[in-house]
Motif scaffolding. Structure first.
Motif, PDB file in Angstrom:
ATOM      1  N   ILE A 129       0.825  -1.209   0.000  1.00 18.72           N
ATOM      2  CA  ILE A 129       0.000   0.000   0.000  1.00 18.72           C
ATOM      3  C   ILE A 129       0.860   1.259   0.000  1.00 18.72           C
ATOM      4  O   ILE A 129       0.522   2.265  -0.631  1.00 18.72           O
ATOM      5  CB  ILE A 129      -0.992   0.001   1.199  1.00 18.72           C
ATOM      6  CG1 ILE A 129      -1.967   1.164   1.084  1.00 18.72           C
ATOM      7  CG2 ILE A 129      -0.245   0.040   2.524  1.00 18.72           C
ATOM      8  CD1 ILE A 129      -2.798   1.163  -0.185  1.00 18.72           C
ATOM      9  N   ASP A 130       2.007   1.213   0.686  1.00 17.91           N
ATOM     10  CA  ASP A 130       2.918   2.373   0.699  1.00 17.91           C
ATOM     11  C   ASP A 130       3.482   2.624  -0.697  1.00 17.91           C
ATOM     12  O   ASP A 130       3.646   3.781  -1.109  1.00 17.91           O
ATOM     13  CB  ASP A 130       4.058   2.134   1.690  1.00 17.91           C
ATOM     14  CG  ASP A 130       3.560   1.939   3.109  1.00 17.91           C
ATOM     15  OD1 ASP A 130       2.793   2.796   3.589  1.00 17.91           O
ATOM     16  OD2 ASP A 130       3.925   0.928   3.733  1.00 17.91           O
ATOM     17  N   ASP A 150       0.687   4.108  -2.875  1.00 18.13           N
ATOM     18  CA  ASP A 150       0.498   5.518  -2.508  1.00 18.13           C
ATOM     19  C   ASP A 150       1.614   6.392  -3.086  1.00 18.13           C
ATOM     20  O   ASP A 150       1.377   7.501  -3.567  1.00 18.13           O
ATOM     21  CB  ASP A 150       0.466   5.665  -0.982  1.00 18.13           C
ATOM     22  CG  ASP A 150      -0.834   5.166  -0.378  1.00 18.13           C
ATOM     23  OD1 ASP A 150      -1.813   4.969  -1.129  1.00 18.13           O
ATOM     24  OD2 ASP A 150      -0.872   4.955   0.856  1.00 18.13           O
ATOM     25  N   PHE A 200      -7.134 -10.664   3.793  1.00 21.53           N
ATOM     26  CA  PHE A 200      -6.840  -9.439   4.532  1.00 21.53           C
ATOM     27  C   PHE A 200      -5.754  -9.623   5.593  1.00 21.53           C
ATOM     28  O   PHE A 200      -5.873  -9.142   6.711  1.00 21.53           O
ATOM     29  CB  PHE A 200      -8.126  -8.864   5.128  1.00 21.53           C
ATOM     30  CG  PHE A 200      -9.085  -8.433   4.058  1.00 21.53           C
ATOM     31  CD1 PHE A 200      -9.061  -7.146   3.559  1.00 21.53           C
ATOM     32  CD2 PHE A 200      -9.970  -9.343   3.508  1.00 21.53           C
ATOM     33  CE1 PHE A 200      -9.911  -6.758   2.538  1.00 21.53           C
ATOM     34  CE2 PHE A 200     -10.835  -8.967   2.475  1.00 21.53           C
ATOM     35  CZ  PHE A 200     -10.803  -7.660   1.995  1.00 21.53           C
ATOM     36  N   LYS A 224      -0.962  -5.521   5.146  1.00 19.63           N
ATOM     37  CA  LYS A 224      -1.137  -4.172   5.677  1.00 19.63           C
ATOM     38  C   LYS A 224      -2.128  -3.411   4.794  1.00 19.63           C
ATOM     39  O   LYS A 224      -1.927  -3.256   3.597  1.00 19.63           O
ATOM     40  CB  LYS A 224       0.218  -3.449   5.696  1.00 19.63           C
ATOM     41  CG  LYS A 224       0.169  -2.001   6.128  1.00 19.63           C
ATOM     42  CD  LYS A 224       1.565  -1.387   6.045  1.00 19.63           C
ATOM     43  CE  LYS A 224       1.551   0.085   6.418  1.00 19.63           C
ATOM     44  NZ  LYS A 224       2.901   0.704   6.290  1.00 19.63           N
ATOM     45  N   GLU A 225      -3.242  -2.983   5.396  1.00 26.04           N
ATOM     46  CA  GLU A 225      -4.294  -2.231   4.701  1.00 26.04           C
ATOM     47  C   GLU A 225      -4.741  -2.944   3.418  1.00 26.04           C
ATOM     48  O   GLU A 225      -4.806  -2.361   2.337  1.00 26.04           O
ATOM     49  CB  GLU A 225      -3.819  -0.814   4.392  1.00 26.04           C
ATOM     50  CG  GLU A 225      -3.519   0.009   5.645  1.00 26.04           C
ATOM     51  CD  GLU A 225      -3.340   1.480   5.342  1.00 26.04           C
ATOM     52  OE1 GLU A 225      -4.280   2.096   4.769  1.00 26.04           O
ATOM     53  OE2 GLU A 225      -2.267   2.013   5.669  1.00 26.04           O
ATOM     54  N   SER A 226      -5.070  -4.204   3.558  1.00 24.01           N
ATOM     55  CA  SER A 226      -5.473  -5.012   2.407  1.00 24.01           C
ATOM     56  C   SER A 226      -6.658  -4.407   1.655  1.00 24.01           C
ATOM     57  O   SER A 226      -6.685  -4.386   0.415  1.00 24.01           O
ATOM     58  CB  SER A 226      -5.831  -6.430   2.856  1.00 24.01           C
ATOM     59  OG  SER A 226      -4.719  -7.085   3.405  1.00 24.01           O
ATOM     60  N   ARG A 249      -7.595  -1.337   1.351  1.00 21.77           N
ATOM     61  CA  ARG A 249      -7.233  -0.146   0.569  1.00 21.77           C
ATOM     62  C   ARG A 249      -6.403  -0.520  -0.651  1.00 21.77           C
ATOM     63  O   ARG A 249      -6.473   0.148  -1.687  1.00 21.77           O
ATOM     64  CB  ARG A 249      -6.500   0.864   1.454  1.00 21.77           C
ATOM     65  CG  ARG A 249      -6.517   2.272   0.869  1.00 21.77           C
ATOM     66  CD  ARG A 249      -6.376   3.315   1.959  1.00 21.77           C
ATOM     67  NE  ARG A 249      -5.050   3.322   2.519  1.00 21.77           N
ATOM     68  CZ  ARG A 249      -4.006   3.941   1.962  1.00 21.77           C
ATOM     69  NH1 ARG A 249      -4.161   4.593   0.810  1.00 21.77           N
ATOM     70  NH2 ARG A 249      -2.839   3.935   2.539  1.00 21.77           N
ATOM     71  N   THR A 298      -7.435   0.375  -4.520  1.00 20.15           N
ATOM     72  CA  THR A 298      -6.519   1.262  -5.243  1.00 20.15           C
ATOM     73  C   THR A 298      -6.202   0.738  -6.636  1.00 20.15           C
ATOM     74  O   THR A 298      -6.116   1.507  -7.596  1.00 20.15           O
ATOM     75  CB  THR A 298      -5.209   1.439  -4.449  1.00 20.15           C
ATOM     76  OG1 THR A 298      -5.501   1.997  -3.165  1.00 20.15           O
ATOM     77  CG2 THR A 298      -4.240   2.350  -5.197  1.00 20.15           C
ATOM     78  N   LYS A 309     -15.984  -7.446   3.164  1.00 26.29           N
ATOM     79  CA  LYS A 309     -15.152  -6.330   3.606  1.00 26.29           C
ATOM     80  C   LYS A 309     -15.549  -5.034   2.924  1.00 26.29           C
ATOM     81  O   LYS A 309     -15.356  -3.952   3.458  1.00 26.29           O
ATOM     82  CB  LYS A 309     -13.676  -6.641   3.316  1.00 26.29           C
ATOM     83  CG  LYS A 309     -13.065  -7.698   4.241  1.00 26.29           C
ATOM     84  CD  LYS A 309     -12.820  -7.148   5.631  1.00 26.29           C
ATOM     85  CE  LYS A 309     -12.109  -8.153   6.511  1.00 26.29           C
ATOM     86  NZ  LYS A 309     -11.790  -7.606   7.834  1.00 26.29           N
TER      87      LYS A 309
END
Length: 298
Positions: free
Chosen positions: A116-117, A120, A147, A150-152, A154, A158, A185
């Motif tokens: 996710i990082d 982003d 899930f 980390k932040e699955s 999102r 994305t 979810k």
């Protein structure tokens, strides 16, 4: 940010449809493994860009015994960027290191970068102008769909699509439970659930980086002995094999014959060649003598 982190400019991209393929590359395997996945993605004509992102620092501490990031980047470049075509560009990028450096400057706590990082960071760098697709193996997809990342949620909201790579001989991944998990979810709103595409690559085998790390090179590291008898040579790209040998990586690290000067290899080849010539000559001499003896009798 693009110039600061030496990222490809928007103008230099083949298109805006980008496949993100993250891997440990410890080491990258040949066409029956990692490189074969890249070739399949190129030949699928689904993407304009394929970004290969070696892991900088693994999320799981137990899996952090990686070879240096620089070595893994270089090995990926040697075997994967050559798969580029006029319509699809394969790039090996240090994005995870870029993300780590970027977060280290903005956060005081322990930095642990995840997918996710990276997503982003790409969105921030390119202003959300790219259509991102996530490429995963069946095991990693299972973790994401359940899930465990980390932040699955999102991550899944994305990317445009998730592409799951399977070996041709493997049974298809059962998506029933995973799809139910995703819809639950996302508040039972299937429209927010990303499309999951299953791909079965015919030439993939059970080859793995773990297996490659357990192999030792064949002592006579001279062609044709490498291609005939060296199992390590058959698991990685020849350029990667040479790089591993040059820098004494993995199976080459404790091999006394992996030095640049290998006189015993030369001597062994000469000895084997001499023996082969002697056997052939002896065989011909025997046949000639036999024929002469028979003709005299006649």
């Amino acid at each position: 940010m693009i110039e600061k982190y030496n990222l490809p400019s928007l103008e230099s991209l083949k298109g805006r449809k980008v496949a993100i393929f993250g891997l440990s590359a410890n080491p990258p395997t040949n066409l029956f493994g990692h490189t074969g996945i890249v070739r399949y993605l190129v030949q699928s004509h689904l993407f304009a860009e394929i970004w290969v992102l070696p892991v900088y620092q693994h999320m799981y501490i137990a899996k952090r015994n990686l070879e240096s990031f620089e070595h893994r980047m270089k090995m990926c470049s040697l075997c994967m960027e050559r798969e580029s075509t006029p319509n699809c560009c394969v790039r090996v990028l240090p994005l995870e290191k870029n993300v780590y450096d970027h977060l280290s400057k903005t956060r005081s706590d322990l930095v642990r970068t995840g997918t996710i990082d990276i997503l982003d960071f790409i969105s921030l760098a390119y202003g959300g102008s790219l259509e991102l697709h996530l490429v995963l193996g069946s095991d990693t997809y299972s973790d994401l769909a359940n899930f465990k990342w980390k932040e699955s949620a999102r991550i899944l909201s994305t990317v445009r699509q998730v592409h799951v790579i399977n070996r041709a001989l493997c049974l298809p991944v059962d998506n029933t439970q995973k799809s139910n998990n995703l819809e639950f979810k996302f508040n039972n709103n299937p429209e927010n659930t990303p499309a999951v595409l299953q791909h079965h690559v015919p030439w993939l085998s059970s080859i793995s980086s773990t297996h490659v790390r357990s192999l030792k090179p064949f002592p006579l590291s001279i062609w044709p002995f490498t291609s005939l008898f060296d199992q390590l040579y058959r698991c990685v790209h020849p350029e990667v094999y040479s790089y591993m040998k040059k820098h004494r990586l993995y199976g080459f690290s404790n091999c006394f014959w992996a030095s640049k000067v290998q006189p015993w290899n030369v001597l062994a080849v000469l000895a084997l060649s001499t023996t082969a010539i002697s056997l052939i000559t002896s065989n011909l001499w025997t046949k000639t003598s036999s024929n002469t003896f028979i003709s005299r009798i006649d």
